[in-house]
Motif scaffolding. Structure first.
Motif, PDB file in Angstrom:
ATOM      1  N   ALA A   1       0.771  10.609 -20.329  1.00 43.49           N
ATOM      2  CA  ALA A   1       2.139  10.076 -20.329  1.00 43.49           C
ATOM      3  C   ALA A   1       2.865  10.322 -19.017  1.00 43.49           C
ATOM      4  O   ALA A   1       3.712   9.520 -18.609  1.00 43.49           O
ATOM      5  N   ASN A   2       2.562  11.438 -18.351  1.00 38.54           N
ATOM      6  CA  ASN A   2       3.306  11.768 -17.127  1.00 38.54           C
ATOM      7  C   ASN A   2       2.533  11.449 -15.849  1.00 38.54           C
ATOM      8  O   ASN A   2       2.821  11.996 -14.784  1.00 38.54           O
ATOM      9  N   ILE A   3       1.519  10.564 -15.930  1.00 41.77           N
ATOM     10  CA  ILE A   3       0.794  10.099 -14.742  1.00 41.77           C
ATOM     11  C   ILE A   3       0.838   8.574 -14.704  1.00 41.77           C
ATOM     12  O   ILE A   3       0.466   7.904 -15.669  1.00 41.77           O
ATOM     13  N   VAL A   4       1.304   8.044 -13.592  1.00 44.58           N
ATOM     14  CA  VAL A   4       1.237   6.605 -13.340  1.00 44.58           C
ATOM     15  C   VAL A   4       0.201   6.407 -12.239  1.00 44.58           C
ATOM     16  O   VAL A   4       0.459   6.702 -11.069  1.00 44.58           O
ATOM     17  N   HIS A   5      -0.979   5.951 -12.615  1.00 40.91           N
ATOM     18  CA  HIS A   5      -2.073   5.783 -11.665  1.00 40.91           C
ATOM     19  C   HIS A   5      -2.191   4.302 -11.333  1.00 40.91           C
ATOM     20  O   HIS A   5      -2.744   3.513 -12.100  1.00 40.91           O
ATOM     21  N   ARG A   6      -1.668   3.933 -10.164  1.00 37.44           N
ATOM     22  CA  ARG A   6      -1.676   2.540  -9.738  1.00 37.44           C
ATOM     23  C   ARG A   6      -2.893   2.295  -8.857  1.00 37.44           C
ATOM     24  O   ARG A   6      -2.954   2.746  -7.723  1.00 37.44           O
ATOM     25  N   VAL A   7      -3.867   1.595  -9.434  1.00 39.98           N
ATOM     26  CA  VAL A   7      -5.109   1.303  -8.717  1.00 39.98           C
ATOM     27  C   VAL A   7      -5.029  -0.147  -8.264  1.00 39.98           C
ATOM     28  O   VAL A   7      -5.561  -1.053  -8.897  1.00 39.98           O
ATOM     29  N   ASP A   8      -4.339  -0.352  -7.163  1.00 40.04           N
ATOM     30  CA  ASP A   8      -4.162  -1.707  -6.652  1.00 40.04           C
ATOM     31  C   ASP A   8      -3.591  -1.639  -5.240  1.00 40.04           C
ATOM     32  O   ASP A   8      -3.357  -0.564  -4.695  1.00 40.04           O
ATOM     33  N   TYR A   9      -3.401  -2.816  -4.664  1.00 39.13           N
ATOM     34  CA  TYR A   9      -2.753  -2.908  -3.359  1.00 39.13           C
ATOM     35  C   TYR A   9      -1.350  -3.436  -3.568  1.00 39.13           C
ATOM     36  O   TYR A   9      -1.126  -4.349  -4.368  1.00 39.13           O
ATOM     37  N   ILE A  10      -0.388  -2.867  -2.869  1.00 39.51           N
ATOM     38  CA  ILE A  10       0.993  -3.317  -2.984  1.00 39.51           C
ATOM     39  C   ILE A  10       1.494  -3.689  -1.599  1.00 39.51           C
ATOM     40  O   ILE A  10       0.930  -3.257  -0.586  1.00 39.51           O
ATOM     41  N   ASP A  11       2.548  -4.488  -1.556  1.00 40.71           N
ATOM     42  CA  ASP A  11       3.060  -4.869  -0.241  1.00 40.71           C
ATOM     43  C   ASP A  11       3.823  -3.701   0.367  1.00 40.71           C
ATOM     44  O   ASP A  11       4.159  -2.717  -0.295  1.00 40.71           O
ATOM     45  N   ASP A  12       4.088  -3.825   1.664  1.00 44.32           N
ATOM     46  CA  ASP A  12       4.664  -2.711   2.403  1.00 44.32           C
ATOM     47  C   ASP A  12       6.066  -2.368   1.920  1.00 44.32           C
ATOM     48  O   ASP A  12       6.449  -1.197   1.915  1.00 44.32           O
ATOM     49  N   ALA A  13       6.837  -3.385   1.517  1.00 43.44           N
ATOM     50  CA  ALA A  13       8.206  -3.131   1.045  1.00 43.44           C
ATOM     51  C   ALA A  13       8.201  -2.271  -0.209  1.00 43.44           C
ATOM     52  O   ALA A  13       9.012  -1.347  -0.362  1.00 43.44           O
ATOM     53  N   GLU A  14       7.261  -2.538  -1.120  1.00 41.73           N
ATOM     54  CA  GLU A  14       7.175  -1.752  -2.347  1.00 41.73           C
ATOM     55  C   GLU A  14       6.685  -0.337  -2.055  1.00 41.73           C
ATOM     56  O   GLU A  14       7.181   0.641  -2.641  1.00 41.73           O
ATOM     57  N   LEU A  15       5.730  -0.208  -1.136  1.00 44.19           N
ATOM     58  CA  LEU A  15       5.269   1.131  -0.764  1.00 44.19           C
ATOM     59  C   LEU A  15       6.406   1.946  -0.167  1.00 44.19           C
ATOM     60  O   LEU A  15       6.592   3.118  -0.511  1.00 44.19           O
ATOM     61  N   ARG A  16       7.182   1.331   0.694  1.00 49.21           N
ATOM     62  CA  ARG A  16       8.297   2.037   1.306  1.00 49.21           C
ATOM     63  C   ARG A  16       9.311   2.472   0.248  1.00 49.21           C
ATOM     64  O   ARG A  16       9.851   3.582   0.299  1.00 49.21           O
ATOM     65  N   ARG A  17       9.564   1.616  -0.730  1.00 54.79           N
ATOM     66  CA  ARG A  17      10.500   1.980  -1.805  1.00 54.79           C
ATOM     67  C   ARG A  17       9.987   3.190  -2.564  1.00 54.79           C
ATOM     68  O   ARG A  17      10.748   4.135  -2.854  1.00 54.79           O
ATOM     69  N   ILE A  18       8.697   3.195  -2.891  1.00 49.12           N
ATOM     70  CA  ILE A  18       8.112   4.306  -3.638  1.00 49.12           C
ATOM     71  C   ILE A  18       8.182   5.596  -2.822  1.00 49.12           C
ATOM     72  O   ILE A  18       8.519   6.663  -3.353  1.00 49.12           O
ATOM     73  N   GLN A  19       7.875   5.508  -1.539  1.00 51.91           N
ATOM     74  CA  GLN A  19       7.928   6.705  -0.694  1.00 51.91           C
ATOM     75  C   GLN A  19       9.330   7.322  -0.693  1.00 51.91           C
ATOM     76  O   GLN A  19       9.487   8.542  -0.748  1.00 51.91           O
ATOM     77  N   ASN A  20      10.344   6.486  -0.613  1.00 48.17           N
ATOM     78  CA  ASN A  20      11.716   6.974  -0.558  1.00 48.17           C
ATOM     79  C   ASN A  20      12.249   7.400  -1.926  1.00 48.17           C
ATOM     80  O   ASN A  20      13.155   8.230  -1.999  1.00 48.17           O
ATOM     81  N   ALA A  21      11.698   6.851  -2.995  1.00 52.22           N
ATOM     82  CA  ALA A  21      12.230   7.127  -4.330  1.00 52.22           C
ATOM     83  C   ALA A  21      11.850   8.509  -4.844  1.00 52.22           C
ATOM     84  O   ALA A  21      12.513   9.038  -5.739  1.00 52.22           O
ATOM     85  N   HIS A  22      10.787   9.090  -4.289  1.00 45.98           N
ATOM     86  CA  HIS A  22      10.275  10.358  -4.818  1.00 45.98           C
ATOM     87  C   HIS A  22      10.731  11.539  -3.966  1.00 45.98           C
ATOM     88  O   HIS A  22      10.526  11.561  -2.752  1.00 45.98           O
ATOM     89  N   ARG A  23      11.317  12.528  -4.623  1.00 50.29           N
ATOM     90  CA  ARG A  23      11.752  13.741  -3.934  1.00 50.29           C
ATOM     91  C   ARG A  23      10.571  14.567  -3.440  1.00 50.29           C
ATOM     92  O   ARG A  23      10.666  15.263  -2.422  1.00 50.29           O
ATOM     93  N   PHE A  24       9.465  14.516  -4.174  1.00 51.83           N
ATOM     94  CA  PHE A  24       8.318  15.365  -3.869  1.00 51.83           C
ATOM     95  C   PHE A  24       7.085  14.509  -3.578  1.00 51.83           C
ATOM     96  O   PHE A  24       6.755  13.611  -4.359  1.00 51.83           O
ATOM     97  N   HIS A  25       6.417  14.796  -2.469  1.00 49.31           N
ATOM     98  CA  HIS A  25       5.150  14.145  -2.136  1.00 49.31           C
ATOM     99  C   HIS A  25       4.067  15.214  -2.134  1.00 49.31           C
ATOM    100  O   HIS A  25       4.218  16.252  -1.473  1.00 49.31           O
TER     101      HIS A  25
END
Length: 329
Positions: free
Chosen positions: A196-220
């Motif tokens: 339930a607490n793992i979102v495993h995205r096995v795909d390619y996403i565009d750069d805009a979506e990757l950038r959004r995800i990078q900024n949305a997470h407090r912890f990397h």
């Protein structure tokens, strides 16, 4: 104005970005830059050495001064013997984990090694190469308009050196932890049991979506076994995230206690010239629990320190490259 020729495999992924960042830094430093892109393919592999040899032979026979038209070649990741005759000075910019025996054998034909981490310096100095530390930089991915959440992100991509399987295994044992989002290439992913607490995205996403995800997470979480430099780690610092990284070189050159959280390892290995470090289950648990214990002010302070390091490093990179080239040339 010194003329620099960058030679590297233009793979459409990390090395392509690497070429662009180095080119930009060199131009900022006042150099004229040419990029000689290496393409893959059997015909290119067979015929490029012959074409390069004939080109050099024609230059010598014709008395052309173009044979040494570059002041320096910079060969990224591998030493390209076919290009050695096209510059007065030949410099190697290696990733130790991908440095092959043929590269080591050709070191004596180069004039020096440009090291992207302090960890790499003794590796190549110990093999008789003259070294200069240049570090590196990464893309600025910051987007302050993206709302931040206290969740964790792991950018595995195509790499098999990110400690992804261990991280996923430990997270499955802790359903009480916040969501971990893992972005991974279909070429390398090994999806496990759904949690339930793992979102495993096995795909390619565009750069805009990757950038959004990078900024949305407090912890990397950057649980790398080894890094040539560590772009995904430095990009995380650039967005002001709290980065959890392996407590081993070169990862802990960037991540220190004031601007991140280190993860203990419990065993080591080797990959070509690099030592690999494997994070332990106890190390992951300790690092995540320390991250969760931070209050909002502490998270902001640590993220701001990471961002400052990113900005300082980015600003200094062209100066370091220029100083190294002026020394080597």
């Amino acid at each position: 104005m010194k003329r620099i020729n960058i030679i590297a495999w233009d793979n459409g992924f990390g090395l392509t970005r690497h070429i662009r960042l180095l080119s930009d830094a060199l131009r900022t430093g006042g150099f004229h830059v040419t990029v000689s892109s290496i393409r893959r393919g059997k015909l290119r592999k067979w015929f490029r050495p012959l074409a390069m040899h004939l080109r050099q032979l024609w230059m010598r026979l014709s008395g052309s001064d173009k044979l040494g038209r570059f002041d320096a070649n910079i060969m990224i990741e591998h030493v390209r013997a076919d290009y050695l005759g096209f510059a007065r000075v030949n410099l190697f910019a290696p990733h130790p984990e991908w440095c092959l025996p043929i590269d080591v054998a050709l070191l004596e034909k180069t004039d020096g090694t440009l090291c992207m981490t302090h960890h790499a310096e003794p590796i190549f100095a110990g093999r008789g190469s003259r070294t200069a530390f240049i570090g590196f930089t990464s893309e600025d991915r910051l987007d302050a308009s993206v709302p931040r959440e206290r969740a964790f992100f792991h950018l595995a991509g195509r790499s098999q050196n990110k400690g992804t399987e261990q991280l996923l295994a430990v997270w499955r044992k802790h359903p009480e932890w916040p969501t971990l989002t893992v972005l991974q290439s279909p070429h390398t992913a090994k999806p496990g049991a759904a949690t339930a607490n793992i979102v495993h995205r096995v795909d390619y996403i565009d750069d805009a979506e990757l950038r959004r995800i990078q900024n949305a997470h407090r912890f990397h979480v950057c649980s790398s076994e080894t890094e040539g430099f560590g772009h995904y780690l430095v990009e995380a610092m650039g967005v002001g995230a709290v980065v959890l990284a392996t407590d081993a070189p070169p990862m802990n050159e960037m991540i220190t206690a004031d601007r991140g959280i280190t993860i203990a390892y419990d065993r080591t290995g080797t990959q070509h010239l690099a030592t690999t470090y494997f994070v332990s289950e106890a190390g992951i648990v300790d690092a995540v629990e320390r991250a969760l214990a931070l209050d909002e002010a502490q998270v902001e302070t640590m993220g701001a320190a990471a961002r400052r390091w990113f900005e300082d490093n980015d600003r200094a990179f062209p100066q370091r490259v220029a100083a190294a080239l002026n020394q080597m040339c």
